[in-house]
Design a protein around this motif. Structure first.
Motif, PDB file in Angstrom:
ATOM      1  N   ARG A  21       0.798  -1.324  -0.026  1.00 52.90           N
ATOM      2  CA  ARG A  21      -0.030   0.057   0.011  1.00 52.90           C
ATOM      3  C   ARG A  21       0.703   1.251   0.022  1.00 52.90           C
ATOM      4  NH1 ARG A  21      -4.350   0.661   4.951  1.00 52.90           N
ATOM      5  NH2 ARG A  21      -2.147   0.876   5.873  1.00 52.90           N
ATOM      6  N   GLY A  22       1.680   1.624   0.934  1.00 59.06           N
ATOM      7  CA  GLY A  22       2.390   2.485   1.119  1.00 59.06           C
ATOM      8  C   GLY A  22       1.919   3.813   1.482  1.00 59.06           C
ATOM      9  N   ILE A  23       2.330   4.950   1.245  1.00 62.79           N
ATOM     10  CA  ILE A  23       1.963   6.414   1.324  1.00 62.79           C
ATOM     11  C   ILE A  23       1.131   6.619   0.229  1.00 62.79           C
ATOM     12  CG2 ILE A  23       2.414   8.822   1.438  1.00 62.79           C
ATOM     13  CD1 ILE A  23       5.206   7.950   2.842  1.00 62.79           C
ATOM     14  N   ASP A  24      -0.243   7.063   0.539  1.00 60.12           N
ATOM     15  CA  ASP A  24      -1.294   7.307  -0.519  1.00 60.12           C
ATOM     16  C   ASP A  24      -1.158   8.719  -0.796  1.00 60.12           C
ATOM     17  OD1 ASP A  24      -3.494   7.820  -1.979  1.00 60.12           O
ATOM     18  OD2 ASP A  24      -4.756   6.329  -1.062  1.00 60.12           O
ATOM     19  N   TYR A  25      -0.520   9.380  -1.695  1.00 59.44           N
ATOM     20  CA  TYR A  25      -0.296  10.698  -2.199  1.00 59.44           C
ATOM     21  C   TYR A  25      -1.485  11.598  -2.744  1.00 59.44           C
ATOM     22  CZ  TYR A  25       4.770  10.001  -1.316  1.00 59.44           C
ATOM     23  OH  TYR A  25       5.970   9.708  -0.866  1.00 59.44           O
ATOM     24  N   ASP A  26      -2.404  10.733  -3.194  1.00 60.02           N
ATOM     25  CA  ASP A  26      -3.617  11.171  -3.833  1.00 60.02           C
ATOM     26  C   ASP A  26      -4.405  11.325  -2.464  1.00 60.02           C
ATOM     27  OD1 ASP A  26      -5.415  11.848  -5.953  1.00 60.02           O
ATOM     28  OD2 ASP A  26      -6.673  10.222  -5.156  1.00 60.02           O
ATOM     29  N   ARG A  27      -4.719  10.646  -1.550  1.00 57.87           N
ATOM     30  CA  ARG A  27      -5.287  11.030  -0.370  1.00 57.87           C
ATOM     31  C   ARG A  27      -4.422  11.941   0.398  1.00 57.87           C
ATOM     32  NH1 ARG A  27      -5.303   6.139   3.735  1.00 57.87           N
ATOM     33  NH2 ARG A  27      -3.200   6.508   4.016  1.00 57.87           N
ATOM     34  N   LEU A  28      -3.253  12.182   0.503  1.00 57.34           N
ATOM     35  CA  LEU A  28      -2.636  13.267   1.104  1.00 57.34           C
ATOM     36  C   LEU A  28      -3.151  14.346   0.567  1.00 57.34           C
ATOM     37  CD1 LEU A  28      -0.166  14.143   2.965  1.00 57.34           C
ATOM     38  CD2 LEU A  28       1.031  14.057   0.675  1.00 57.34           C
ATOM     39  N   HIS A  29      -3.180  14.745  -0.910  1.00 49.05           N
ATOM     40  CA  HIS A  29      -3.533  15.819  -1.389  1.00 49.05           C
ATOM     41  C   HIS A  29      -4.949  16.220  -1.159  1.00 49.05           C
ATOM     42  CE1 HIS A  29      -0.403  15.098  -4.751  1.00 49.05           C
ATOM     43  NE2 HIS A  29       0.111  15.522  -4.012  1.00 49.05           N
ATOM     44  N   LYS A  30      -5.920  15.378  -1.141  1.00 51.30           N
ATOM     45  CA  LYS A  30      -7.295  15.562  -0.710  1.00 51.30           C
ATOM     46  C   LYS A  30      -7.440  16.204   0.658  1.00 51.30           C
ATOM     47  CE  LYS A  30      -8.942  12.626  -4.613  1.00 51.30           C
ATOM     48  NZ  LYS A  30      -9.599  11.420  -4.900  1.00 51.30           N
ATOM     49  N   GLU A  31      -6.837  15.539   1.504  1.00 50.31           N
ATOM     50  CA  GLU A  31      -7.161  15.483   2.828  1.00 50.31           C
ATOM     51  C   GLU A  31      -6.514  16.933   3.474  1.00 50.31           C
ATOM     52  OE1 GLU A  31      -7.411  11.050   4.748  1.00 50.31           O
ATOM     53  OE2 GLU A  31      -5.807  12.243   5.120  1.00 50.31           O
ATOM     54  N   ARG A  32      -5.440  17.240   2.859  1.00 48.50           N
ATOM     55  CA  ARG A  32      -4.886  18.534   3.197  1.00 48.50           C
ATOM     56  C   ARG A  32      -5.710  19.818   2.356  1.00 48.50           C
ATOM     57  NH1 ARG A  32       1.616  17.901   1.543  1.00 48.50           N
ATOM     58  NH2 ARG A  32       0.725  18.257  -0.309  1.00 48.50           N
ATOM     59  N   LEU A  33      -6.173  19.675   1.580  1.00 48.54           N
ATOM     60  CA  LEU A  33      -6.950  20.574   0.965  1.00 48.54           C
ATOM     61  C   LEU A  33      -8.339  20.656   1.667  1.00 48.54           C
ATOM     62  CD1 LEU A  33      -7.813  22.815  -1.601  1.00 48.54           C
ATOM     63  CD2 LEU A  33      -8.548  20.797  -2.784  1.00 48.54           C
ATOM     64  N   ALA A  34      -9.081  19.683   1.985  1.00 47.93           N
ATOM     65  CA  ALA A  34     -10.258  19.722   2.811  1.00 47.93           C
ATOM     66  C   ALA A  34      -9.948  20.193   4.049  1.00 47.93           C
ATOM     67  CB  ALA A  34     -10.470  18.293   2.913  1.00 47.93           C
ATOM     68  N   ARG A  35      -8.632  20.167   4.726  1.00 45.78           N
ATOM     69  CA  ARG A  35      -8.398  20.873   6.014  1.00 45.78           C
ATOM     70  C   ARG A  35      -8.331  22.617   5.870  1.00 45.78           C
ATOM     71  NH1 ARG A  35      -5.414  16.808  10.222  1.00 45.78           N
ATOM     72  NH2 ARG A  35      -6.537  15.090   9.866  1.00 45.78           N
ATOM     73  N   ALA A  36      -7.609  22.756   4.727  1.00 46.31           N
ATOM     74  CA  ALA A  36      -7.168  23.977   4.465  1.00 46.31           C
ATOM     75  C   ALA A  36      -8.499  24.733   4.572  1.00 46.31           C
ATOM     76  CB  ALA A  36      -6.353  24.254   3.385  1.00 46.31           C
TER      77      ALA A  36
END
Length: 417
Positions: A21-36
């Motif tokens: 699985r590893g680090i999910d960069y797509d999820r990283l982008h989406k979650e950061r934008l949502a928090r911002a």
């Protein structure tokens, strides 16, 4: 030194794979934008225009290299809803390399830090560009946050009728608690420093210069995939008391305490990570300094859990006058804590210098705790730093190179690796 909290290791490798699985960069982008966007909404803003490189990366998931960090010619708009818009010097490249930006990218307008003089009215063109984007998102009549900006550009925005307010607080609010993928990236960044300290320990010997240790750290980190080595403090012998906060070309000598702070980034996520060594065998004053610094950092780590305030953590540390400084202002950064993420001084800030910080620690925060103690004979100082992740009922330490003892190296009988 005995910590009452478990150490944490990185769960995944640095490369993406089809079988793990590893680090999910797509999820990283989406979650950061949502928090911002949630933080912007909570602050009552229509959006935030970010010039700070770390804020731009947080909201857009893009980068252009460290050469542009201080140029003020790259910026992004994060509207309260909808996709972010990026102004970048290389729009065609971004459309290929960062397809999540799609067509929401254009060339920036910059005064080149004043290199283009005010009479050219570049700042006016910039303000019109921003106004057009605000109209597109329907937020031109809302307060717009700015993290940091050149003064002529700010005045031009105001002249266009844009209400400009502080936007840095909203973005720091968003970045305060880390996502699961951010925590994994921070663990990976620390693991790279774990490995670097092995090379450092092997290199410490009489005649090695402080700057040579800095070079070794740069080489090792870049070979492992670091994208930026911001700073390596390398301090030996009497230069450690008082702490000089920089390296020199001093020759390491038998009996010197040597401490380093390694600050680098992996996929944007940073480290601040001190360790202390001794060239040869320590004397009783050096052992006492190290054990005292260990006691102080252990006490602060034992305090970490959700609900505890920064002031409560700082209270376990000594007063500045207790370790040889005039006041808390001069001793700032010595017994200290600071958030670590895409930048180094995020929330929380933990220090006796700034009291009144009563916002409780939260699960998912990541920060560094660091202590310093000079040897009473003036021969050097001990500096220890650990990065921790706040968990549901305590914390995990993500800096794993040994710190439970003052490691001897560099002379016969002192080889540890």
């Amino acid at each position: 030194m005995k910590y009452n909290r478990p150490h944490a290791t990185a769960s995944w490798g640095s490369m993406a794979k089809d079988w793990e699985r590893g680090i999910d960069y797509d999820r990283l982008h989406k979650e950061r934008l949502a928090r911002a966007q949630e933080a912007i909404r909570h602050a009552g803003l229509g959006g935030v225009i970010a010039f700070n490189f770390d804020n731009i990366r947080y909201i857009t998931g893009t980068h252009i290299g460290e050469w542009a960090r201080d140029k003020f010619m790259r910026y992004a708009l994060c509207p309260v809803q909808g996709p972010p818009f990026l102004w970048d010097p290389a729009p065609p490249a971004k459309r290929i390399s960062s397809p999540w930006i799609a067509d929401n990218v254009a060339a920036p307008i910059s005064t080149m830090q004043g290199g283009l003089p005010p009479q050219m009215n570049v700042q006016g063109d910039f303000a019109k560009q921003i106004k057009k984007a605000l109209v597109h998102f329907g937020i031109e009549k809302e307060p717009i946050g700015i993290d940091l900006m050149e003064l002529p550009m700010l005045r031009a925005l105001e002249k266009e009728g844009i209400e400009v307010v502080d936007g840095q607080q909203a973005l720091l609010d968003a970045r305060e608690v880390k996502t699961a993928d951010e925590i994994e990236l921070l663990k990976m960044a620390c693991a790279m420093v774990d490995a670097t300290y092995v090379d450092i320990a092997r290199a410490i010997r009489p005649g090695t210069r402080e700057n040579e240790l800095v070079a070794i750290a740069h080489d090792r980190l870049f070979r492992m995939g670091s994208e930026r080595v911001e700073c390596v403090n390398s301090v030996s012998g009497p230069r450690g008391r008082p702490h000089s906060h920089t390296f020199s070309d001093r020759l390491i000598q038998p009996g010197d305490m040597v401490f380093l702070d390694i600050m680098h980034s992996f996929n944007g996520y940073r480290t601040c990570y001190y360790r202390t060594f001794i060239c040869g065998e320590p004397n009783k004053y050096q052992i006492d300094a190290y054990e005292t610094a260990s006691k102080w950092i252990s006490a602060s780590i034992d305090m970490i859990r959700p609900g505890v305030t920064p002031d409560q953590v700082a209270a376990v540390w000594p007063k500045a006058t207790d370790f040889g400084y005039r006041d808390e202002a001069e001793a700032f950064l010595l017994q200290y804590g600071h958030g670590v993420g895409l930048s180094l001084w995020e929330r929380p800030i933990i220090s006796k210098r700034y009291s009144g910080q009563n916002t409780p620690l939260k699960e998912g925060m990541v920060f560094a705790l660091e202590t310093w103690k000079g040897a009473e004979d003036g021969s050097g100082a001990a500096r220890i730093e650990e990065e921790v992740v706040v968990t549901k009922d305590g914390c995990q330490i993500i800096t794993n190179f040994p710190s439970d003892r003052l490691i001897s190296c560099g002379l016969p009988g002192c080889e540890v690796f």
